[in-house]
Motif scaffolding. Structure first.
Motif, PDB file in Angstrom:
ATOM      1  N   ARG A  65       0.870  -0.932   0.334  1.00 29.71           N
ATOM      2  CA  ARG A  65       0.360  -0.485   0.360  1.00 29.71           C
ATOM      3  C   ARG A  65       0.926   0.693   0.051  1.00 29.71           C
ATOM      4  NH1 ARG A  65      -5.386  -1.180   4.207  1.00 29.71           N
ATOM      5  NH2 ARG A  65      -6.154  -2.647   2.987  1.00 29.71           N
ATOM      6  N   GLU A 125      -7.764   7.193   5.982  1.00 30.86           N
ATOM      7  CA  GLU A 125      -7.499   7.618   4.054  1.00 30.86           C
ATOM      8  C   GLU A 125      -9.304   7.929   3.379  1.00 30.86           C
ATOM      9  OE1 GLU A 125      -5.335   7.420   2.178  1.00 30.86           O
ATOM     10  OE2 GLU A 125      -3.997   7.061   4.317  1.00 30.86           O
ATOM     11  N   LEU A 171     -10.322   7.163  -0.148  1.00 31.92           N
ATOM     12  CA  LEU A 171     -10.649   5.351  -0.672  1.00 31.92           C
ATOM     13  C   LEU A 171     -12.102   5.592  -0.561  1.00 31.92           C
ATOM     14  CD1 LEU A 171      -7.808   3.427   0.460  1.00 31.92           C
ATOM     15  CD2 LEU A 171      -8.380   3.846  -1.701  1.00 31.92           C
ATOM     16  N   ARG A 205     -11.304   2.840  -7.806  1.00 36.02           N
ATOM     17  CA  ARG A 205     -10.789   3.399  -6.408  1.00 36.02           C
ATOM     18  C   ARG A 205     -10.280   4.530  -6.679  1.00 36.02           C
ATOM     19  NH1 ARG A 205      -7.033  -0.068  -3.101  1.00 36.02           N
ATOM     20  NH2 ARG A 205      -4.976   0.689  -3.184  1.00 36.02           N
ATOM     21  N   LEU A 206      -9.787   5.052  -5.751  1.00 34.60           N
ATOM     22  CA  LEU A 206      -9.219   6.614  -5.706  1.00 34.60           C
ATOM     23  C   LEU A 206     -10.074   7.762  -6.525  1.00 34.60           C
ATOM     24  CD1 LEU A 206      -5.533   6.055  -5.431  1.00 34.60           C
ATOM     25  CD2 LEU A 206      -6.920   6.093  -3.346  1.00 34.60           C
TER      26      LEU A 206
END
Length: 384
Positions: A166, A240, A243, A256-257
Protein backbone atom coordinates in the motif's frame (compact mmCIF):
# COMPACT_ATOMS: atom_id res chain seq x y z
CA UNK A 1 31.26 10.44 24.32
CA UNK A 2 30.98 9.20 20.74
CA UNK A 3 28.46 11.48 19.01
CA UNK A 4 26.74 8.68 17.08
CA UNK A 5 26.21 6.60 20.24
CA UNK A 6 24.84 9.70 21.98
CA UNK A 7 21.99 9.70 19.49
CA UNK A 8 20.87 6.28 20.72
CA UNK A 9 21.66 6.02 24.40
CA UNK A 10 19.26 7.42 27.02
CA UNK A 11 20.60 9.51 29.87
CA UNK A 12 20.15 8.21 33.43
CA UNK A 13 17.80 10.77 34.96
CA UNK A 14 15.70 11.19 38.06
CA UNK A 15 12.00 11.86 37.54
CA UNK A 16 12.45 15.53 38.46
CA UNK A 17 15.31 16.03 35.98
CA UNK A 18 13.30 14.28 33.29
CA UNK A 19 10.31 16.57 33.96
CA UNK A 20 12.50 19.70 33.77
CA UNK A 21 14.15 18.52 30.55
CA UNK A 22 10.80 17.90 28.88
CA UNK A 23 9.41 21.21 30.10
CA UNK A 24 12.36 23.17 28.73
CA UNK A 25 11.83 21.45 25.40
CA UNK A 26 8.19 22.54 25.21
CA UNK A 27 8.38 26.11 26.58
CA UNK A 28 11.91 27.28 25.77
CA UNK A 29 14.10 29.47 28.01
CA UNK A 30 12.60 29.66 31.50
CA UNK A 31 13.68 30.58 35.02
CA UNK A 32 14.00 28.15 37.92
CA UNK A 33 11.15 29.78 39.92
CA UNK A 34 8.78 29.44 36.95
CA UNK A 35 9.80 25.83 36.38
CA UNK A 36 9.38 25.07 40.09
CA UNK A 37 5.86 26.48 40.04
CA UNK A 38 4.84 24.78 36.80
CA UNK A 39 6.20 21.37 37.85
CA UNK A 40 5.39 21.70 41.55
CA UNK A 41 9.01 21.06 42.55
CA UNK A 42 10.68 22.41 45.69
CA UNK A 43 13.70 24.68 45.43
CA UNK A 44 16.18 21.96 46.56
CA UNK A 45 14.65 19.44 44.12
CA UNK A 46 14.86 21.98 41.29
CA UNK A 47 18.48 22.75 42.09
CA UNK A 48 19.34 19.05 42.10
CA UNK A 49 17.53 18.50 38.80
CA UNK A 50 19.36 21.39 37.15
CA UNK A 51 22.71 20.16 38.43
CA UNK A 52 21.93 16.69 37.11
CA UNK A 53 21.02 17.99 33.65
CA UNK A 54 24.07 20.27 33.60
CA UNK A 55 26.32 17.30 34.37
CA UNK A 56 25.08 15.68 31.16
CA UNK A 57 25.61 18.92 29.24
CA UNK A 58 21.88 19.18 28.52
CA UNK A 59 21.05 22.64 29.96
CA UNK A 60 22.73 26.00 30.17
CA UNK A 61 22.09 29.41 31.67
CA UNK A 62 21.35 31.91 28.93
CA UNK A 63 20.62 35.48 30.03
CA UNK A 64 18.28 36.81 32.70
CA UNK A 65 14.60 37.58 33.16
CA UNK A 66 13.42 40.50 35.28
CA UNK A 67 10.20 39.96 37.23
CA UNK A 68 7.50 42.39 38.43
CA UNK A 69 9.41 43.04 41.66
CA UNK A 70 12.48 44.13 39.74
CA UNK A 71 14.50 41.11 40.78
CA UNK A 72 16.22 39.17 38.01
CA UNK A 73 16.53 35.42 37.63
CA UNK A 74 18.72 33.35 35.35
CA UNK A 75 17.10 31.91 32.24
CA UNK A 76 17.75 28.24 31.54
CA UNK A 77 17.40 26.51 28.19
CA UNK A 78 18.41 23.27 26.53
CA UNK A 79 22.09 23.21 25.63
CA UNK A 80 23.32 22.52 22.10
CA UNK A 81 24.63 19.17 23.34
CA UNK A 82 21.00 18.11 23.73
CA UNK A 83 21.03 17.73 19.95
CA UNK A 84 18.72 18.41 17.04
CA UNK A 85 16.30 16.73 14.65
CA UNK A 86 15.97 16.72 10.86
CA UNK A 87 12.66 16.77 8.98
CA UNK A 88 12.19 16.17 5.25
CA UNK A 89 8.94 16.98 3.42
CA UNK A 90 8.19 15.53 -0.02
CA UNK A 91 4.98 17.40 -0.84
CA UNK A 92 2.77 17.90 -3.85
CA UNK A 93 4.20 21.34 -4.62
CA UNK A 94 7.57 21.52 -2.83
CA UNK A 95 10.45 19.64 -1.29
CA UNK A 96 11.55 21.06 2.04
CA UNK A 97 14.20 20.16 4.64
CA UNK A 98 14.68 21.72 8.08
CA UNK A 99 16.77 21.12 11.19
CA UNK A 100 15.44 22.12 14.62
CA UNK A 101 16.80 22.08 18.15
CA UNK A 102 14.87 20.08 20.75
CA UNK A 103 13.07 23.23 21.88
CA UNK A 104 11.70 23.61 18.31
CA UNK A 105 14.01 26.48 17.34
CA UNK A 106 14.71 26.47 13.60
CA UNK A 107 18.43 26.01 12.91
CA UNK A 108 18.64 25.69 9.13
CA UNK A 109 16.26 25.18 6.19
CA UNK A 110 16.23 24.69 2.43
CA UNK A 111 13.32 24.48 0.02
CA UNK A 112 12.67 23.80 -3.66
CA UNK A 113 9.32 24.53 -5.30
CA UNK A 114 8.25 21.99 -7.91
CA UNK A 115 7.44 23.04 -11.46
CA UNK A 116 4.14 21.13 -11.33
CA UNK A 117 2.07 19.26 -8.74
CA UNK A 118 3.16 15.72 -7.89
CA UNK A 119 0.66 13.16 -6.69
CA UNK A 120 3.32 10.63 -5.65
CA UNK A 121 6.98 10.61 -4.64
CA UNK A 122 9.14 10.66 -7.79
CA UNK A 123 12.86 9.88 -8.25
CA UNK A 124 13.54 13.53 -9.09
CA UNK A 125 11.94 14.62 -5.80
CA UNK A 126 14.12 12.16 -3.89
CA UNK A 127 17.24 13.44 -5.68
CA UNK A 128 16.34 17.04 -4.88
CA UNK A 129 15.60 16.17 -1.24
CA UNK A 130 18.99 14.48 -0.92
CA UNK A 131 20.67 17.66 -2.17
CA UNK A 132 18.69 19.82 0.27
CA UNK A 133 19.57 17.49 3.14
CA UNK A 134 23.26 17.99 2.37
CA UNK A 135 22.72 21.77 2.40
CA UNK A 136 20.87 21.76 5.70
CA UNK A 137 23.32 19.39 7.38
CA UNK A 138 26.21 21.62 6.28
CA UNK A 139 24.42 24.74 7.55
CA UNK A 140 23.59 23.07 10.86
CA UNK A 141 27.24 22.22 11.43
CA UNK A 142 28.65 20.72 14.63
CA UNK A 143 27.47 23.40 17.06
CA UNK A 144 24.03 21.95 17.70
CA UNK A 145 24.82 18.59 19.19
CA UNK A 146 24.17 15.19 17.63
CA UNK A 147 21.40 14.41 15.18
CA UNK A 148 18.79 12.61 17.28
CA UNK A 149 15.97 11.74 14.91
CA UNK A 150 14.78 12.08 11.29
CA UNK A 151 11.15 12.24 10.16
CA UNK A 152 10.37 12.00 6.43
CA UNK A 153 6.94 13.34 5.46
CA UNK A 154 5.28 11.89 2.36
CA UNK A 155 1.80 11.14 0.97
CA UNK A 156 2.09 7.55 2.16
CA UNK A 157 1.34 5.23 5.05
CA UNK A 158 3.67 5.39 8.09
CA UNK A 159 6.74 3.17 7.96
CA UNK A 160 6.04 1.63 11.36
CA UNK A 161 2.44 0.64 10.62
CA UNK A 162 1.57 -0.30 7.06
CA UNK A 163 -0.03 -3.01 5.01
CA UNK A 164 2.20 -4.65 2.37
CA UNK A 165 1.72 -3.21 -1.10
CA UNK A 166 0.00 0.00 0.00
CA UNK A 167 2.99 2.31 -0.03
CA UNK A 168 3.92 4.25 -3.19
CA UNK A 169 6.84 2.84 -5.12
CA UNK A 170 10.21 3.92 -3.80
CA UNK A 171 9.14 5.22 -0.39
CA UNK A 172 10.65 2.23 1.39
CA UNK A 173 14.06 3.16 0.02
CA UNK A 174 13.99 6.82 1.07
CA UNK A 175 16.32 6.42 4.02
CA UNK A 176 18.85 4.58 1.87
CA UNK A 177 18.57 7.16 -0.91
CA UNK A 178 19.21 9.97 1.57
CA UNK A 179 22.20 8.13 3.10
CA UNK A 180 21.04 8.86 6.63
CA UNK A 181 23.44 7.84 9.41
CA UNK A 182 22.62 4.20 10.20
CA UNK A 183 22.66 4.81 13.96
CA UNK A 184 20.06 7.61 13.83
CA UNK A 185 16.40 6.48 14.10
CA UNK A 186 14.08 7.60 11.31
CA UNK A 187 10.39 7.42 10.50
CA UNK A 188 8.43 7.84 7.27
CA UNK A 189 5.11 9.45 8.23
CA UNK A 190 1.98 10.42 6.34
CA UNK A 191 1.77 14.13 5.55
CA UNK A 192 -1.87 14.46 6.65
CA UNK A 193 -1.13 12.78 9.98
CA UNK A 194 1.70 15.25 10.51
CA UNK A 195 -0.57 18.19 9.67
CA UNK A 196 -3.19 16.93 12.13
CA UNK A 197 -0.53 16.61 14.84
CA UNK A 198 0.66 20.17 14.14
CA UNK A 199 -2.82 21.69 14.35
CA UNK A 200 -3.34 19.84 17.64
CA UNK A 201 0.00 20.91 19.17
CA UNK A 202 0.25 24.45 17.85
CA UNK A 203 -2.69 25.36 15.61
CA UNK A 204 -6.45 25.53 15.23
CA UNK A 205 -7.13 22.44 17.39
CA UNK A 206 -4.84 23.37 20.28
CA UNK A 207 -6.26 21.81 23.43
CA UNK A 208 -8.99 19.87 21.58
CA UNK A 209 -8.96 16.21 22.62
CA UNK A 210 -11.01 14.77 19.74
CA UNK A 211 -10.85 16.32 16.30
CA UNK A 212 -10.52 15.56 12.62
CA UNK A 213 -8.10 17.22 10.19
CA UNK A 214 -9.50 17.17 6.64
CA UNK A 215 -7.04 17.99 3.87
CA UNK A 216 -8.29 18.98 0.43
CA UNK A 217 -5.81 19.96 -2.25
CA UNK A 218 -4.12 18.00 -5.02
CA UNK A 219 -5.16 14.95 -2.98
CA UNK A 220 -7.53 14.40 -0.07
CA UNK A 221 -6.99 12.78 3.29
CA UNK A 222 -7.89 12.92 6.96
CA UNK A 223 -5.97 12.80 10.22
CA UNK A 224 -7.86 11.58 13.27
CA UNK A 225 -6.94 12.62 16.81
CA UNK A 226 -8.70 10.79 19.66
CA UNK A 227 -8.00 11.64 23.30
CA UNK A 228 -5.07 13.76 22.19
CA UNK A 229 -3.35 11.02 20.18
CA UNK A 230 -3.22 10.27 16.47
CA UNK A 231 -5.38 7.29 15.58
CA UNK A 232 -3.47 5.14 13.10
CA UNK A 233 -5.80 2.15 12.68
CA UNK A 234 -4.85 -1.51 12.33
CA UNK A 235 -2.74 -0.94 9.19
CA UNK A 236 -1.70 2.67 9.72
CA UNK A 237 -4.33 3.72 7.18
CA UNK A 238 -6.96 5.44 9.34
CA UNK A 239 -8.19 8.57 7.59
CA UNK A 240 -7.66 7.35 4.01
CA UNK A 241 -10.91 9.00 2.91
CA UNK A 242 -9.70 8.90 -0.70
CA UNK A 243 -10.77 5.23 -0.65
CA UNK A 244 -14.40 5.95 0.24
CA UNK A 245 -16.56 4.34 -2.50
CA UNK A 246 -17.44 6.89 -5.19
CA UNK A 247 -19.64 7.20 -7.14
CA UNK A 248 -22.19 5.02 -5.39
CA UNK A 249 -25.43 4.74 -7.31
CA UNK A 250 -27.35 2.14 -9.38
CA UNK A 251 -25.55 1.31 -12.60
CA UNK A 252 -22.41 3.27 -11.63
CA UNK A 253 -19.91 1.08 -9.80
CA UNK A 254 -17.37 2.87 -7.58
CA UNK A 255 -13.76 3.06 -8.71
CA UNK A 256 -10.68 3.02 -6.50
CA UNK A 257 -9.59 6.57 -5.57
CA UNK A 258 -12.44 8.02 -7.63
CA UNK A 259 -13.44 10.36 -4.78
CA UNK A 260 -9.92 11.78 -4.54
CA UNK A 261 -9.88 12.24 -8.30
CA UNK A 262 -13.20 14.10 -8.19
CA UNK A 263 -12.36 16.34 -5.22
CA UNK A 264 -8.72 16.98 -6.10
CA UNK A 265 -7.67 20.35 -7.47
CA UNK A 266 -6.79 18.88 -10.88
CA UNK A 267 -10.38 17.81 -11.49
CA UNK A 268 -11.67 21.09 -10.08
CA UNK A 269 -9.67 22.98 -12.68
CA UNK A 270 -10.81 20.59 -15.41
CA UNK A 271 -14.43 21.45 -14.57
CA UNK A 272 -13.46 25.10 -14.53
CA UNK A 273 -11.98 24.95 -18.04
CA UNK A 274 -14.98 23.09 -19.46
CA UNK A 275 -17.47 25.64 -18.10
CA UNK A 276 -15.55 28.88 -18.47
CA UNK A 277 -17.57 31.33 -20.57
CA UNK A 278 -16.07 34.72 -19.71
CA UNK A 279 -14.31 35.92 -22.84
CA UNK A 280 -13.02 39.00 -21.02
CA UNK A 281 -11.19 36.97 -18.42
CA UNK A 282 -8.69 34.20 -19.24
CA UNK A 283 -9.40 30.81 -17.73
CA UNK A 284 -7.58 30.61 -14.38
CA UNK A 285 -4.71 28.13 -14.55
CA UNK A 286 -4.58 27.15 -10.88
CA UNK A 287 -6.97 26.62 -8.01
CA UNK A 288 -5.37 29.57 -6.21
CA UNK A 289 -6.14 31.83 -9.20
CA UNK A 290 -9.73 30.56 -9.32
CA UNK A 291 -10.25 31.31 -5.64
CA UNK A 292 -8.70 34.75 -6.06
CA UNK A 293 -11.23 35.56 -8.78
CA UNK A 294 -14.06 34.25 -6.60
CA UNK A 295 -12.91 36.42 -3.70
CA UNK A 296 -12.96 39.40 -6.08
CA UNK A 297 -16.61 38.81 -6.96
CA UNK A 298 -16.33 36.99 -10.30
CA UNK A 299 -19.75 35.26 -10.70
CA UNK A 300 -18.68 32.04 -12.44
CA UNK A 301 -15.60 31.62 -10.25
CA UNK A 302 -17.81 32.09 -7.20
CA UNK A 303 -20.24 29.47 -8.51
CA UNK A 304 -17.48 26.93 -9.12
CA UNK A 305 -15.97 27.52 -5.69
CA UNK A 306 -19.37 27.21 -3.98
CA UNK A 307 -20.02 23.90 -5.75
CA UNK A 308 -16.64 22.58 -4.74
CA UNK A 309 -17.19 23.68 -1.15
CA UNK A 310 -20.51 21.82 -1.12
CA UNK A 311 -18.77 18.66 -2.34
CA UNK A 312 -16.16 19.01 0.41
CA UNK A 313 -19.01 19.55 2.87
CA UNK A 314 -20.46 16.19 1.79
CA UNK A 315 -17.12 14.54 2.56
CA UNK A 316 -17.02 16.33 5.90
CA UNK A 317 -20.51 15.03 6.69
CA UNK A 318 -19.40 11.49 5.93
CA UNK A 319 -16.42 11.57 8.28
CA UNK A 320 -18.34 13.49 10.96
CA UNK A 321 -20.97 10.76 11.00
CA UNK A 322 -18.27 8.13 11.64
CA UNK A 323 -15.86 9.89 14.01
CA UNK A 324 -18.16 12.47 15.68
CA UNK A 325 -15.30 14.89 16.42
CA UNK A 326 -15.51 17.99 18.58
CA UNK A 327 -13.84 19.99 15.80
CA UNK A 328 -13.07 19.56 12.10
CA UNK A 329 -10.03 21.49 10.84
CA UNK A 330 -9.89 22.19 7.10
CA UNK A 331 -6.42 22.18 5.53
CA UNK A 332 -4.66 21.70 2.24
CA UNK A 333 -4.15 24.08 -0.64
CA UNK A 334 -7.90 24.28 -1.34
CA UNK A 335 -9.45 23.28 1.98
CA UNK A 336 -7.82 26.02 4.01
CA UNK A 337 -9.19 28.80 1.78
CA UNK A 338 -11.61 30.92 3.79
CA UNK A 339 -14.14 30.88 0.90
CA UNK A 340 -14.76 27.19 1.64
CA UNK A 341 -15.73 27.51 5.26
CA UNK A 342 -19.32 28.78 5.15
CA UNK A 343 -20.60 26.27 2.57
CA UNK A 344 -18.73 23.34 4.11
CA UNK A 345 -20.30 24.13 7.48
CA UNK A 346 -23.79 24.48 6.00
CA UNK A 347 -23.59 21.26 3.98
CA UNK A 348 -22.19 19.22 6.85
CA UNK A 349 -24.88 20.50 9.22
CA UNK A 350 -27.60 19.68 6.67
CA UNK A 351 -26.41 16.13 6.00
CA UNK A 352 -25.02 15.17 9.44
CA UNK A 353 -25.22 17.59 12.39
CA UNK A 354 -23.83 20.96 13.35
CA UNK A 355 -20.13 20.61 14.13
CA UNK A 356 -17.43 23.16 14.87
CA UNK A 357 -15.56 23.40 11.54
CA UNK A 358 -12.52 25.67 11.37
CA UNK A 359 -9.81 26.63 8.91
CA UNK A 360 -6.32 25.41 9.77
CA UNK A 361 -3.99 27.93 11.37
CA UNK A 362 -0.65 26.73 9.99
CA UNK A 363 -1.19 26.91 6.23
CA UNK A 364 1.31 25.06 4.06
CA UNK A 365 3.66 24.58 7.02
CA UNK A 366 1.30 22.23 8.85
CA UNK A 367 2.92 18.97 7.73
CA UNK A 368 6.49 20.00 8.45
CA UNK A 369 5.58 21.56 11.81
CA UNK A 370 3.93 18.27 12.74
CA UNK A 371 7.03 16.38 11.65
CA UNK A 372 9.17 18.50 13.97
CA UNK A 373 6.84 17.80 16.90
CA UNK A 374 6.94 14.11 16.08
CA UNK A 375 10.73 13.99 15.80
CA UNK A 376 11.20 15.86 19.09
CA UNK A 377 8.65 13.63 20.86
CA UNK A 378 10.42 10.50 19.63
CA UNK A 379 13.75 11.93 20.83
CA UNK A 380 12.41 12.81 24.27
CA UNK A 381 10.98 9.32 24.65
CA UNK A 382 14.42 7.86 24.10
CA UNK A 383 16.47 10.43 26.04
CA UNK A 384 14.17 11.19 28.93
Amino acid sequence: MNRSRAALEPYPMTDSARAVFRRLSSVGPTTRPVLSQQLNLSRPTMSAAMAELASHGLVLSNGESRGHTGRSAALYSLAPEAGHVLVVELGASRVRVESHSLDFTLIASAEQRLSSYRRTVTPSMVTKAAQLIDEVVASTGFGHGPLRDVVIVTPTLPSELHAPGRRPEGVGQLAEAFELPPEVPYLVENNVNCAALAEHRAGAALGVENFLYLQVGVKIGAGIVIKGELHAGAHGAAGEVALLPFPWSPGTPPRRLALEHYLGSDELMKRCRSRWSDSSQPVPRTAAALYELAAGGHPLAGELVAEHAENVGMLAAAVISIVDPEVVVLGGGVGQNELMLREVRATAARLAWDTDIRTGALGNRASIVGAVHLAVARTLTRLA
